[in-house]
Design a protein around this motif. Structure first.
Motif, mmCIF file in Angstrom:
data_model
loop_
_atom_site.group_PDB
_atom_site.id
_atom_site.type_symbol
_atom_site.label_atom_id
_atom_site.label_comp_id
_atom_site.label_asym_id
_atom_site.label_seq_id
_atom_site.Cartn_x
_atom_site.Cartn_y
_atom_site.Cartn_z
ATOM 1 N N ASP A 1 21.152 51.389 14.295
ATOM 2 C CA ASP A 1 22.479 51.060 13.781
ATOM 3 C C ASP A 1 22.450 50.512 12.363
ATOM 4 O O ASP A 1 23.397 50.679 11.602
ATOM 5 C CB ASP A 1 23.136 50.030 14.700
ATOM 6 C CG ASP A 1 24.179 50.655 15.612
ATOM 7 O OD1 ASP A 1 24.170 51.895 15.734
ATOM 8 O OD2 ASP A 1 24.985 49.928 16.205
ATOM 9 N N TYR B 1 25.770 47.399 16.409
ATOM 10 C CA TYR B 1 26.527 46.823 15.302
ATOM 11 C C TYR B 1 27.640 45.906 15.806
ATOM 12 O O TYR B 1 27.928 44.866 15.208
ATOM 13 C CB TYR B 1 27.121 47.949 14.451
ATOM 14 C CG TYR B 1 27.748 47.489 13.161
ATOM 15 C CD1 TYR B 1 26.969 47.264 12.036
ATOM 16 C CD2 TYR B 1 29.124 47.271 13.071
ATOM 17 C CE1 TYR B 1 27.534 46.839 10.846
ATOM 18 C CE2 TYR B 1 29.710 46.840 11.896
ATOM 19 C CZ TYR B 1 28.904 46.625 10.780
ATOM 20 O OH TYR B 1 29.476 46.183 9.616
ATOM 21 N N SER C 1 25.248 55.803 16.550
ATOM 22 C CA SER C 1 25.414 54.741 15.550
ATOM 23 C C SER C 1 26.883 54.445 15.285
ATOM 24 O O SER C 1 27.689 55.352 15.088
ATOM 25 C CB SER C 1 24.737 55.149 14.237
ATOM 26 O OG SER C 1 23.351 55.266 14.411
ATOM 27 N N HIS C 2 27.227 53.129 15.301
ATOM 28 C CA HIS C 2 28.544 52.616 14.905
ATOM 29 C C HIS C 2 29.691 53.231 15.703
ATOM 30 O O HIS C 2 30.796 53.401 15.168
ATOM 31 C CB HIS C 2 28.770 52.837 13.404
ATOM 32 C CG HIS C 2 27.882 52.007 12.552
ATOM 33 N ND1 HIS C 2 28.342 51.215 11.531
ATOM 34 C CD2 HIS C 2 26.543 51.813 12.556
ATOM 35 C CE1 HIS C 2 27.335 50.578 10.946
ATOM 36 N NE2 HIS C 2 26.230 50.936 11.565
#
Length: 526
Positions: free
Chosen positions: A286, A260, A195-196
């Motif tokens: 995300d 993202y 994530s990110h």
């Protein structure tokens, strides 16, 4: 309760909901993209998928080699010939995807609270304590506290078949993680998502470029699904590569928004791409769960306003091993249709699922029911209001055709087109009736040879909501004499009659070019 995109009879009669749905020739305007694989690659199954409603076949090159996909495609061609139903071909690139290979395919049992190492070292065997990942730079881009999701190919999101990991520390090429839920990983390939975190891998890998240049060019693919599109430059680079491959300059690019970073650059990506795929599997990781629905609605609204096709993924995951979707999934499909999606993409459900034909049939039926209560009047007004004035000539003609068809309750709109642009503009205004696209080929030359365009343009209509293409006789041009157009129109209407969407005394709206003028006319059949 009246939503802006939902038209309900007043007062609502529950009895009408309990009545069985009446079948129609084109039972759904929403398109269905099916991924072909182990459970759906033989001729008989593909024929059943086409009859159930699949209009685009997706070939996912994140697994399987050239020969495997070529064999599947040859089976698709046979099925198309046997059923006499058009089907477009979409090549899905791998992109900067992170994955773990489980060579011996043994089930890996992971326990909550235990430690698991993701390593970039090659030659390591997958086990419950260490998993080899294809990106040796992972340790340099993650930090303590980052979340990593790891699951079966094409995330199921199930807490028993996928695992959430929290980064504890990094050591060289190793990322030491704490397991946050008990899970069993099965199969030969697990996909990872951080994530990110930007993964410093190219959007189009050398393998992707090679597949497009060989398999894609050999088979004249209609669409490229550009996985992990993060910037508009990704689309431009893909376009440049396609333009260098002769006829593939006609291939359309659908940008797949999966993280993202792609979401942050959505507007600029939309301007460059021919269409958008909302990959909700990765985006669902995300984004916070409470934001997923909002992203879908905003993205679909932007695509609708731009007149570009938008596809939604990951809607009926449970049908991988169940013949019936959950209540939430059925509602999710309907809401996607009401939000304005052009199509639904199925991944694992048709690729390795036990019920591929039932899945497509279910999606088609739900979509058809949602379309019956889609508030086209409100949608039309909002779309018209969003177009800058003065309106472009072709869009003015397209919107007028839809308005006329609605007012006279036409059973079908017939549009003559060479590029497909006018047909897509008509679809932008979401007419409630089918749009028969009569694609008239053009003779072109590259100074070395002559060829006809039209086949690409006809198949590319198969991803747009409400469009049903047919290829006209190449001896006629789209702006030819009136008598010629009348003969082509007769062929189109005969096709509509054979399909059951046109009958005696129906009103038909025709959009065509006569000389230098574009004409919208209303005819009533004898």
């Amino acid at each position: 309760m009246q939503a802006t995109q939902l038209l309900l009879e007043e007062p609502i009669r529950l009895a009408s909901i309990l009545e069985p749905s009446s079948p129609t020739a084109f039972s759904a305007l929403t398109k269905i993209i099916g991924t072909l694989g182990p459970q759906s690659r033989d001729v008989e199954t593909i024929e059943a998928l086409l009859k159930a409603g699949m209009s685009v076949a997706r070939f996912d090159f994140s697994w399987g080699d050239d020969a495997y996909h070529q064999e599947t495609l040859e089976n698709l061609k046979k099925a198309v010939k046997n059923t006499r139903r058009l089907c477009a071909v979409m090549l899905d690139t791998v992109g900067p995807e992170l994955y773990v290979t489980n060579g011996n395919e043994n089930a890996i049992e992971l326990q909550e609270g235990a430690t698991l190492v993701l390593t970039g070292e090659k030659g390591v065997q997958a086990s419950a304590t260490v998993l080899p990942i294809n990106y040796d730079g992972l340790a340099s881009v993650v930090k303590k506290g980052d979340t990593i999701f790891l699951g079966q190919y094409l995330f199921t999101g199930s807490e028993t078949t996928s695992v959430w990991l929290e980064v504890g520390e990094t050591k060289g090429k190793d990322v030491v993680c704490r397991i946050k839920n008990t899970a069993t990983l099965t199969g030969s390939l697990f996909t990872a998502h951080v994530s990110h975190v930007r993964i410093e891998l190219p959007t189009l890998s050398e393998a992707d470029l090679n597949v497009i240049s060989t398999w894609g060019q050999r088979n004249q693919i209609d669409f490229v699904s550009l996985s992990y599109t993060r910037h508009a430059d990704d689309v431009r680079q893909c376009r440049q590569h396609l333009n260098s491959l002769g006829d593939l300059k006609q291939t359309q690019i659908f940008a797949k928004i999966e993280n993202y970073e792609g979401l942050a650059h959505f507007d600029e990506i939309l301007k460059e791409a021919d269409g958008i795929i909302l990959s909700r599997g990765n985006l669902g990781i995300d984004l916070p769960p409470e934001k997923v629905f909002l992203f879908q609605k905003v993205a679909l609204q932007k695509c609708n306003a731009a007149g570009k096709a938008c596809i939604v993924t990951r809607v009926v995951d449970s049908m991988v091993d169940s013949p019936r979707p959950t209540r939430a999934e059925a509602t999710d499909v309907a809401n996607a249709v009401l939000d304005g999606t052009d199509g639904i993409m199925l991944g694992a459900e048709t690729l390795r699922g036990l019920y591929p034909v039932e899945t497509i049939t279910t999606i088609r039926k739900i979509s058809a029911e949602a379309e019956k209560v889609f508030n086209q009047a409100v949608y039309f007004k909002r779309t018209i209001k969003g177009v800058a004035e003065p309106m472009q000539h072709l869009e003015s003609i397209a919107s007028s055709a839809v308005r006329a068809a609605t007012k006279v309750r036409a059973s079908v709109i017939v549009v003559f087109t060479s590029s497909g642009r006018c047909a897509r503009l008509i679809a932008k205004y979401r007419p409630t009736m089918p749009v028969l696209c009569v694609v008239i080929p053009r003779l072109t030359t590259n100074h070395l040879r002559w060829s006809f365009t039209g086949a690409f343009q006809a198949r590319q209509c198969l991803v747009v909501r409400g469009l049903f293409p047919m290829l006209a006789d190449p001896r006629h041009s789209s702006d030819s004499a009136s008598t010629t157009n009348e003969s082509i129109l007769k062929v189109a209407l005969d096709h509509g009659k054979a399909a059951g969407i046109v009958k005696a005394h129906d009103r038909i709206v025709v959009c065509q070019k006569v000389g230098d003028s574009s004409v919208v006319k209303i005819i009533e059949l004898d």
